[in-house]
Write an enzyme that holds these catalytic residues in place. Structure first.
Site, short mmCIF file in Angstrom:
data_model
loop_
_atom_site.label_atom_id
_atom_site.label_comp_id
_atom_site.label_asym_id
_atom_site.label_seq_id
_atom_site.Cartn_x
_atom_site.Cartn_y
_atom_site.Cartn_z
N LYS A 173 2.54 1.58 14.07
CA LYS A 173 3.87 2.19 14.11
C LYS A 173 3.95 3.24 13.00
O LYS A 173 4.03 2.90 11.82
CB LYS A 173 4.98 1.16 13.87
CG LYS A 173 6.35 1.79 14.12
CD LYS A 173 7.47 1.12 13.39
CE LYS A 173 7.81 1.76 12.08
NZ LYS A 173 8.32 3.15 12.11
N GLU A 248 0.61 -1.23 0.41
CA GLU A 248 0.37 -0.03 -0.42
C GLU A 248 1.73 0.57 -0.70
O GLU A 248 2.33 1.21 0.17
CB GLU A 248 -0.50 0.99 0.34
CG GLU A 248 -1.91 0.52 0.65
CD GLU A 248 -2.78 0.45 -0.58
OE1 GLU A 248 -2.46 1.08 -1.61
OE2 GLU A 248 -3.80 -0.27 -0.53
N CYS A 282 2.68 9.16 -3.41
CA CYS A 282 2.79 7.87 -4.11
C CYS A 282 2.20 7.94 -5.51
O CYS A 282 2.70 7.33 -6.44
CB CYS A 282 2.09 6.78 -3.30
SG CYS A 282 0.36 7.16 -2.95
N GLU A 383 11.02 5.49 -8.88
CA GLU A 383 10.27 6.51 -8.13
C GLU A 383 11.29 7.45 -7.47
O GLU A 383 12.09 7.01 -6.64
CB GLU A 383 9.42 5.82 -7.05
CG GLU A 383 8.52 6.77 -6.29
CD GLU A 383 7.79 6.08 -5.14
OE1 GLU A 383 8.44 5.35 -4.36
OE2 GLU A 383 6.59 6.30 -5.01
N1 LIG Z 1 0.43 3.29 -2.24
C1 LIG Z 1 0.14 4.22 -1.36
O1 LIG Z 1 -1.01 4.49 -1.07
C2 LIG Z 1 1.25 4.99 -0.70
C3 LIG Z 1 0.92 6.09 0.11
C4 LIG Z 1 1.95 6.82 0.72
C5 LIG Z 1 3.28 6.48 0.50
N2 LIG Z 1 3.57 5.41 -0.29
C6 LIG Z 1 4.98 5.08 -0.57
O2 LIG Z 1 5.77 5.23 0.60
C7 LIG Z 1 7.12 5.52 0.26
C8 LIG Z 1 7.64 6.69 1.07
O3 LIG Z 1 7.51 6.41 2.42
P1 LIG Z 1 8.75 5.98 3.35
O4 LIG Z 1 10.01 6.55 2.82
O5 LIG Z 1 8.34 6.28 4.76
O6 LIG Z 1 8.78 4.40 3.14
P2 LIG Z 1 9.63 3.34 3.93
O7 LIG Z 1 9.33 2.03 3.29
O8 LIG Z 1 11.03 3.75 4.10
O9 LIG Z 1 9.01 3.39 5.42
C9 LIG Z 1 7.64 3.20 5.65
C10 LIG Z 1 7.46 2.67 7.06
O10 LIG Z 1 8.05 1.38 7.14
C11 LIG Z 1 8.89 1.31 8.28
N3 LIG Z 1 9.94 0.33 8.03
C12 LIG Z 1 11.18 0.54 7.49
N4 LIG Z 1 11.86 -0.64 7.45
C13 LIG Z 1 11.04 -1.59 7.93
C14 LIG Z 1 11.16 -3.00 8.13
N5 LIG Z 1 12.27 -3.67 7.82
N6 LIG Z 1 10.11 -3.68 8.65
C15 LIG Z 1 8.96 -3.04 8.95
N7 LIG Z 1 8.81 -1.70 8.82
C16 LIG Z 1 9.81 -0.99 8.30
C17 LIG Z 1 9.37 2.74 8.45
O11 LIG Z 1 9.86 2.94 9.75
C18 LIG Z 1 8.11 3.52 8.15
O12 LIG Z 1 7.26 3.55 9.26
C19 LIG Z 1 7.09 5.85 -1.23
O13 LIG Z 1 7.57 4.75 -1.97
C20 LIG Z 1 5.60 6.06 -1.51
O14 LIG Z 1 5.20 5.82 -2.84
C21 LIG Z 1 2.60 4.66 -0.89
C1 LIG Z 2 -2.57 7.88 -1.19
N1 LIG Z 2 -2.25 9.33 -1.21
C2 LIG Z 2 -2.48 9.83 -2.56
C3 LIG Z 2 -3.15 10.01 -0.31
C4 LIG Z 2 -0.94 9.61 -0.72
C5 LIG Z 2 0.15 8.96 -1.41
O1 LIG Z 2 1.30 9.22 -1.11
#
Ligand SMILES: NC(=O)c1ccc[n+]([C@@H]2O[C@H](COP(=O)([O-])OP(=O)(O)OC[C@H]3O[C@@H](n4cnc5c(N)ncnc54)[C@H](O)[C@@H]3O)[C@@H](O)[C@H]2O)c1
Ligand SMILES: C[N+](C)(C)CC=O
Length: 487
Positions: A173, A248, A282, A383
């Site tokens: 998803k 992650e 991230c 963040e």
């Molecule tokens: N650690 C890493 O490698 C990494 C990489 C990229 C992004 N991120 C993190 O992602 C965040 C930004 O992304 P975002 O705003 O899309 O995050 P988010 O948590 O809002 O959403 C991520 C995904 O989770 C889904 N989701 C939302 N509520 C849910 C639930 N209750 N159950 C299951 N799935 C659900 C969303 O539809 C989406 O597909 C930032 O905090 C960023 O640091 C981390």
């Molecule tokens: C994991 N990285 C660095 C590719 C994307 C983070 O948002």
């Protein structure tokens, strides 16, 4: 209209609902996609379960699975430019960045294709006479995979490639805001001839589709990339059947700048750390921790360069930074900076939306430097996920590391110094999954990626990234079976 891929067929949502996908640069619609729901997720899980329990895929040799994953890489390389353009339309990130993402994505598929058959398990020196003992790897089963909007296809590739290389079946998803490159890669996986039911794509919201993947008893593993609060909810939902769990999550990543570092490089990398993709990364280096005797000179040099960052359309060569992903996210970044101001931070540059008339239809925010920051401020602890960097001062090596570690997060960080012994002393104390010395934001398929503390559980990429998708079985064989006569 773009559809979902379930059990080898492109299908509309059961409800026939759709969602318009917009370009964050100008809010123009770029596609309409099916909007799935819990029922669609259940169908996809059933298909993945059927393909795992009764299909051929988990029984293919690892070498043959590797060949299929190589084929997917080849198709991604063929459609590289089209994928990069779709990613930029969907996210607003510059097309130069998207091209680099597509290179990385193809490399990830190539890497897991290569290592699929490289670890056949272990032979154990059994402590029991006349026996053999060995350890083998098997796929985990049905994998639920949930991805965010900031690196849509890159984060998907870190999950798809190892899951397939290890012989699992899956339901993905993507973020409801940016599903377009994921849809395209499912078309490529179909073209690659992967068996029916092995890969399934459900579009739609987290609270229904994502929750079903997390809670459903027929899903054996849930792998999630996204925000910390969603991660916590998924962790609770995954307890329903004690699923394997990989999280992650976010980061609040410090860069420690010592006075003996190469000044120009440190200023340059401090900008690279945070202004790529408008800080929506991230591992963005959003916290600068600068030695006090160079603090003022460093801030002045930084501010001079930040003023000149060119905002604009992802497809113009001169653009260095695109918009934020959405109106809601822009509002969050605005209030994040306002909170910082109220807590005593000074806006050295930025701190508002741009005036440029050409940028008014997009979700733009000026690259921002906040000075006079202290570790207790919300802008230093939370963040913000925007083009905003905070600057703190330190006077001793010990203090620099203490400040860097003063966070619930532990994703990544950096140290800038020409004293390599000092750098290694800091690295040894920094509680983060990745630490860069004199560099920022580097990742590649061979090295594991993941967080300490609340930045996550488990690792993607590297050998560990494959192991997340494998069960480990111990096989013991008695070479002389005979009654034990205990009872
Ligand atoms: N650690 C890493 O490698 C990494 C990489 C990229 C992004 N991120 C993190 O992602 C965040 C930004 O992304 P975002 O705003 O899309 O995050 P988010 O948590 O809002 O959403 C991520 C995904 O989770 C889904 N989701 C939302 N509520 C849910 C639930 N209750 N159950 C299951 N799935 C659900 C969303 O539809 C989406 O597909 C930032 O905090 C960023 O640091 C981390
Ligand atoms: C994991 N990285 C660095 C590719 C994307 C983070 O948002």
């Amino acid at each position: 209209m773009k559809k979902m891929f379930i059990n080898g067929k492109w299908v509309e949502a059961n409800s026939s609902e759709t969602r318009a996908i917009i370009n964050p640069y100008n809010q123009e619609p770029i596609a309409t996609v099916s909007e799935g729901s819990r029922g669609d997720a259940k169908l996809a899980i059933e298909a993945a379960q059927g393909a795992f329990d009764h299909g051929e895929w988990p029984h293919w040799t690892a070498r043959d699975r590797g060949k299929k994953v190589h084929k997917i890489a080849e198709l991604i390389e063929r459609d590289h430019e089209e994928l990069a353009e779709i990613e930029s339309l969907d996210t607003g990130k510059t097309v130069i960045e998207s091209r680099e993402d597509m290179d990385d994505i193809a490399s990830v598929f190539r890497y897991f294709a290569e290592i699929a058959d490289k670890d056949g398990g272990d032979v154990i020196d059994s402590p029991i006479p006349d026996s053999t003992s060995r350890v083998i790897h098997e796929p985990v089963g049905v994998c639920g995979q949930i991805t965010p909007w900031n690196y849509p296809l890159l984060q998907a590739s870190w999950k798809l490639a190892p899951a397939l290389a290890a012989g699992n079946t899956l339901v993905m998803k993507p973020s409801e805001m940016t599903p377009l490159t994921s849809i395209k890669v499912f078309e490529l996986m179909e073209e690659s001839g992967i068996p029916v039911g092995v890969v399934n794509l459900v579009l739609g919201p987290g609270y229904s589709v994502g929750d079903e993947l997390s809670v459903n008893d027929n899903v054996d593993l849930i792998s999630f990339t996204g925000g910390i609060e969603t991660g916590k909810r998924i962790m609770q939902a995954a307890s329903s059947n004690v699923k394997n769990l990989a999280l992650e999550l976010g980061g609040k990543n410090p860069n420690i700048i010592f006075a003996d570092s190469d000044f120009e490089t440190a200023v340059d990398q401090a900008m690279n750390a945070v202004f790529f993709h408008a800080g929506q990364i991230c591992s963005a280096g959003t916290r600068l921790i600068v030695e006090e005797n160079i603090h003022d000179e460093f801030v002045n040099a930084l501010v001079d360069r930040v003023r000149n960052i060119k905002l604009g359309n992802a497809f113009e060569e001169s653009t260095q930074m695109g918009p934020l992903i959405s109106k809601e996210h822009l509002a969050k970044v605005i209030s994040y900076v306002e909170n910082g101001k109220n807590e005593g931070a000074t806006i050295a540059v930025g701190g508002q939306k741009p005036d440029d008339s050409q940028l008014q239809d997009g979700f733009f925010y000026l690259p921002t430097v906040l000075t006079d920051c202290t570790t207790d401020m919300s802008v230093v602890q939370n963040e913000g996920f925007g083009p905003v960097i905070t600057v703190e001062k330190f006077s001793t090596e010990e203090e620099s590391v203490r400040l860097a570690n003063d966070s619930i997060y532990g994703l990544a960080g950096g140290v800038f110094t020409n004293d390599i012994a000092k750098a290694e002393r800091c690295v040894a104390k920094m509680r983060m999954g990745t630490v860069w010395i004199n560099d920022v934001n580097l990742y590649f398929p061979q090295a594991p990626w993941g967080g300490y503390k609340q930045s996550g559980i488990g690792r993607e990429l590297g050998k560990k990234g494959l192991e997340e998708y494998q069960e480990t079985k111990h096989v013991y064989r008695n070479l002389h079976p005979s009654p034990v006569s205990w009872f």
